[in-house]
Design a protein around this motif. Structure first.
Motif, mmCIF file in Angstrom:
data_model
loop_
_atom_site.group_PDB
_atom_site.id
_atom_site.type_symbol
_atom_site.label_atom_id
_atom_site.label_comp_id
_atom_site.label_asym_id
_atom_site.label_seq_id
_atom_site.Cartn_x
_atom_site.Cartn_y
_atom_site.Cartn_z
ATOM 1 N N VAL A 185 0.892 -1.342 -0.008
ATOM 2 C CA VAL A 185 -0.039 0.098 -0.095
ATOM 3 C C VAL A 185 0.809 1.072 -0.281
ATOM 4 C CG1 VAL A 185 -1.666 1.181 1.118
ATOM 5 C CG2 VAL A 185 -1.962 -1.261 1.178
ATOM 6 N N GLY A 186 1.086 1.706 -1.093
ATOM 7 C CA GLY A 186 1.922 3.105 -1.094
ATOM 8 C C GLY A 186 0.799 4.241 -1.586
ATOM 9 N N PRO A 187 1.748 5.323 -1.911
ATOM 10 C CA PRO A 187 0.622 6.553 -1.947
ATOM 11 C C PRO A 187 -0.515 6.359 -3.048
ATOM 12 C CG PRO A 187 2.925 7.180 -1.693
ATOM 13 C CD PRO A 187 3.053 5.830 -1.817
ATOM 14 N N ALA A 188 -0.286 5.607 -4.123
ATOM 15 C CA ALA A 188 -1.219 5.729 -5.145
ATOM 16 C C ALA A 188 -2.395 4.733 -4.425
ATOM 17 C CB ALA A 188 -0.692 5.175 -6.307
ATOM 18 N N THR A 189 -2.055 3.625 -4.102
ATOM 19 C CA THR A 189 -3.059 2.714 -3.464
ATOM 20 C C THR A 189 -3.775 3.193 -2.407
ATOM 21 O OG1 THR A 189 -1.949 0.688 -4.307
ATOM 22 C CG2 THR A 189 -3.469 0.499 -2.725
ATOM 23 N N ALA A 190 -3.170 3.901 -1.476
ATOM 24 C CA ALA A 190 -3.858 4.636 -0.163
ATOM 25 C C ALA A 190 -4.922 5.702 -0.609
ATOM 26 C CB ALA A 190 -2.764 5.068 0.657
ATOM 27 N N GLU A 191 -4.543 6.294 -1.820
ATOM 28 C CA GLU A 191 -5.408 7.375 -2.404
ATOM 29 C C GLU A 191 -6.711 6.607 -2.947
ATOM 30 O OE1 GLU A 191 -6.900 11.017 -3.483
ATOM 31 O OE2 GLU A 191 -5.550 10.150 -1.932
ATOM 32 N N HIS A 192 -6.494 5.826 -3.745
ATOM 33 C CA HIS A 192 -7.753 4.797 -4.071
ATOM 34 C C HIS A 192 -8.506 4.455 -3.122
ATOM 35 C CE1 HIS A 192 -6.949 4.588 -8.442
ATOM 36 N NE2 HIS A 192 -5.686 4.040 -8.456
ATOM 37 N N LEU A 193 -7.938 3.821 -1.838
ATOM 38 C CA LEU A 193 -8.766 3.441 -0.632
ATOM 39 C C LEU A 193 -9.317 4.676 -0.028
ATOM 40 C CD1 LEU A 193 -6.208 1.022 0.667
ATOM 41 C CD2 LEU A 193 -8.605 0.226 -0.838
ATOM 42 N N ARG A 194 -8.540 5.831 0.014
ATOM 43 C CA ARG A 194 -9.317 6.913 0.717
ATOM 44 C C ARG A 194 -10.469 7.526 0.185
ATOM 45 N NH1 ARG A 194 -9.613 12.183 0.327
ATOM 46 N NH2 ARG A 194 -8.724 12.120 -1.692
ATOM 47 N N ARG A 195 -10.585 7.611 -1.380
ATOM 48 C CA ARG A 195 -11.598 7.959 -1.935
ATOM 49 C C ARG A 195 -12.803 7.027 -1.925
ATOM 50 N NH1 ARG A 195 -8.517 9.428 -7.854
ATOM 51 N NH2 ARG A 195 -7.555 11.353 -7.033
ATOM 52 N N VAL A 201 -7.166 -0.518 8.394
ATOM 53 C CA VAL A 201 -7.068 -2.080 8.041
ATOM 54 C C VAL A 201 -8.512 -2.588 8.285
ATOM 55 C CG1 VAL A 201 -6.081 -4.310 8.655
ATOM 56 C CG2 VAL A 201 -4.681 -2.096 8.616
ATOM 57 N N ALA A 202 -9.069 -2.246 9.384
ATOM 58 C CA ALA A 202 -10.524 -2.766 9.730
ATOM 59 C C ALA A 202 -11.540 -2.404 8.478
ATOM 60 C CB ALA A 202 -11.092 -2.322 11.288
ATOM 61 N N GLU A 203 -11.455 -1.402 7.968
ATOM 62 C CA GLU A 203 -12.376 -0.820 7.090
ATOM 63 C C GLU A 203 -12.098 -1.708 5.873
ATOM 64 O OE1 GLU A 203 -13.118 3.442 8.539
ATOM 65 O OE2 GLU A 203 -11.602 3.249 7.231
ATOM 66 N N ILE A 204 -10.771 -2.314 5.567
ATOM 67 C CA ILE A 204 -10.483 -2.850 4.234
ATOM 68 C C ILE A 204 -11.196 -4.412 4.578
ATOM 69 C CG2 ILE A 204 -8.601 -4.261 3.236
ATOM 70 C CD1 ILE A 204 -6.759 -2.149 3.974
ATOM 71 N N VAL A 205 -11.249 -4.913 5.685
ATOM 72 C CA VAL A 205 -11.836 -6.300 5.879
ATOM 73 C C VAL A 205 -13.277 -5.846 5.711
ATOM 74 C CG1 VAL A 205 -12.270 -7.874 7.614
ATOM 75 C CG2 VAL A 205 -9.916 -6.964 7.350
ATOM 76 N N GLN A 206 -13.915 -4.894 6.287
ATOM 77 C CA GLN A 206 -15.252 -4.665 6.313
ATOM 78 C C GLN A 206 -15.725 -4.559 4.707
ATOM 79 O OE1 GLN A 206 -15.693 -1.409 8.834
ATOM 80 N NE2 GLN A 206 -15.221 -2.482 10.659
ATOM 81 N N ALA A 207 -15.045 -3.776 4.101
ATOM 82 C CA ALA A 207 -15.208 -3.666 2.635
ATOM 83 C C ALA A 207 -15.583 -4.868 1.886
ATOM 84 C CB ALA A 207 -14.100 -2.762 1.786
ATOM 85 N N GLY A 208 -14.886 -5.970 2.278
ATOM 86 C CA GLY A 208 -14.748 -7.167 1.438
ATOM 87 C C GLY A 208 -14.053 -7.463 0.129
ATOM 88 N N GLU A 209 -13.495 -8.696 -0.060
ATOM 89 C CA GLU A 209 -12.853 -8.908 -1.107
ATOM 90 C C GLU A 209 -13.340 -8.508 -2.438
ATOM 91 O OE1 GLU A 209 -10.630 -12.649 -3.270
ATOM 92 O OE2 GLU A 209 -10.926 -12.860 -1.085
ATOM 93 N N PRO A 210 -14.519 -8.480 -2.732
ATOM 94 C CA PRO A 210 -15.104 -8.086 -4.242
ATOM 95 C C PRO A 210 -14.930 -6.491 -4.432
ATOM 96 C CG PRO A 210 -16.630 -9.872 -3.174
ATOM 97 C CD PRO A 210 -15.554 -9.325 -2.057
ATOM 98 N N GLU A 211 -15.220 -5.992 -3.315
ATOM 99 C CA GLU A 211 -15.084 -4.569 -3.247
ATOM 100 C C GLU A 211 -13.527 -4.041 -3.615
ATOM 101 O OE1 GLU A 211 -15.588 -0.282 -3.352
ATOM 102 O OE2 GLU A 211 -16.699 -2.080 -4.117
#
Length: 463
Positions: A185-195, A201-211
């Motif tokens: 998770v670098g700056p670009a990936t972090a920005e995709h996730l922030r948007r 990390v908990a919110e990654i799990v909650q989002a689910g693999e398909p998302e």
């Protein structure tokens, strides 16, 4: 995932800066910054005393000077760092034969490959004590059932601590952490996730693999979701294969003279071969890297007929490659590397660089085509070394010896003078400071002295 915390991650605390503090009594407990000292220099490591002022790795040295003007800014002494690293790695080998070094100051250790029946926490505490006794330096350690969790635990243990992730506590450790904590998770990936509203990390799990797959693609999304869930089955891998060896320098002012460029390429090629031979390797492909005045970066490579570790071959090949690039506007960075590594050499390769055909040099993937109508470097005379600027032979942090005053290190130089503090690692109080003319014949460079510390006895080795 293992049912016991038997994967250990060890990270030396502020390693380069800590070595400098241990070897220079006057700097103990003071802010220290190690890295490039010129206008384009970058910080390699900062001591914790400097970090409280906002100084960190990879920031510009000029910015670090503004943040912490009272810090000692020193050039790196990689020979000493490697010697200390060898001591630390030797202590790790005494605990387990299965070690995965990541750098001079960081490694994974598989305790299951060592002596059975030992308590992991006791092993880790003993290892930290042995490192302190042998080098005078502190290390932070994480213990967990996976490499991911052990690495995160060692970060939380800093400085000079130990964190054990017991089975069943993984989620409590991971959930509140920011997404940048996870590998990949670098700056670009972090920005995709922030948007997408994903910050922890908990919110990654909650989002689910398909998302995650929808946001980042199948490979990246799947692996990131697994890591966020604490799933990491990667083994500790000993003797990771090095794919290339290279060196590079950024220059304080752009190089515009072709003779100076050739001189620097020769010097870098020799340094690269020293590292190549030090690793007991040879290589088939010579690579040069050129960053020009406008920040455009080019690479050129040439593959030889067989592996070599001959400095003449690497020099001639690198010079020919750089001559095929237009550098008239100025060069701010040069690098020389060797890839296609092997464990053997062929002794009759001395002349192969000169025998290479006209089509031997090929641009690396993604590089622009070579400039036309450039004469090959093999026909050019060796460039003389550039004239050093007054005082430039004395850099802050260098080891020196004076015929009358003994061993010391350079604190600074300028206007024809050099200031030296005379002290050695074994001293318990700061040494005296004296100033000399930069050309004082009694003052010479010296090799670093070993750090104070006593080797641990066999009864103390991580028991």
């Amino acid at each position: 995932m293992r049912s016991a915390p038997t994967i250990l991650h060890l990270d030396m605390d502020a390693f380069f800066a800590a070595v400098e503090q241990a070897s220079k009594p006057s700097l103990r407990g003071k802010p220290v910054v190690v890295g490039g000292l010129g206008p384009r220099g970058v910080v390699a490591t900062a001591s914790y005393e400097a970090r409280v002022h906002g100084v960190g790795s990879a920031i510009a040295t000029a910015h670090a000077r503004r943040l912490c003007p009272n810090a000692a800014f020193l050039v790196p002494r990689f020979g000493l760092y490697r010697a200390v690293s060898d001591i630390v790695m030797g202590l790790l080998h005494a605990v387990s034969p299965l070690i995965e070094p990541l750098s001079l100051d960081e490694a994974f250790l598989d305790l299951e490959a060592g002596e059975p029946g030992r308590d992991p926490r006791a092993v880790a505490e003993g290892l930290r004590a042995d490192i302190l006794a042998a080098t005078g330096l502190t290390a932070s350690v994480g213990l967990a059932g996976s490499k991911l969790l052990a690495k995160i635990a060692s970060e939380q243990a800093k400085p000079d601590g130990l964190v054990v992730v017991e089975p069943g506590t993984e989620r409590a450790l991971l959930d509140p952490l920011p997404v940048r904590t996870l590998w990949g998770v670098g700056p670009a990936t972090a920005e995709h996730l922030r948007r997408a509203g994903i910050l922890t990390v908990a919110e990654i799990v909650q989002a689910g693999e398909p998302e995650l797959v929808r946001l980042l693609g199948k490979a990246h999304g799947t692996s990131l979701h697994a890591m966020a869930a604490g799933l990491d089955n990667r083994p500790v891998v000993a003797d990771r294969d090095v794919k290339s060896i290279s060196v590079e320098d950024t220059f304080d002012t752009d190089l515009t003279d072709r003779a100076r460029v050739r001189y620097e390429i020769d010097r870098l090629a020799d340094r690269c071969v020293q590292r190549l031979r030090g690793a007991g390797r040879s290589g088939r492909t010579v690579v040069v890297k050129i960053r020009r005045y406008d920040f455009s970066t080019l690479t050129r490579s040439e593959t030889l007929r067989a592996p070599t570790d001959d400095p003449a071959v690497v020099r001639e090949t690198a010079r020919r490659l750089v001559e095929a690039v237009d550098t008239t506007g100025g060069v701010r960075l040069l690098g020389v590397g060797v890839s296609g590594l092997a464990d053997f050499t062929q002794e009759d390769l001395f002349a192969q660089a000169g025998q290479a055909g006209p089509d031997a040099a090929e641009p690396a993937a993604g590089a622009e085509a070579a400039e036309p109508n450039i004469e090959p470097a093999a026909d050019l005379p060796a460039a003389p070394p550039p004239e050093p600027e007054p005082g430039s032979r004395w850099l802050p942090g260098q080891d020196v010896e004076h015929a009358d005053h003994g061993r010391g290190w350079v604190q600074g130089s300028g206007v024809g003078r050099v200031t030296v503090r005379f002290e050695v690692p074994a001293d318990t109080v700061p040494g005296r400071v004296r100033t000399f003319a930069v050309d004082d014949p009694a003052l010479t460079r010296a090799d670093p002295l070993p750090l104070p510390g006593r080797p641990p006895g066999p009864d103390r080795l991580a028991s």
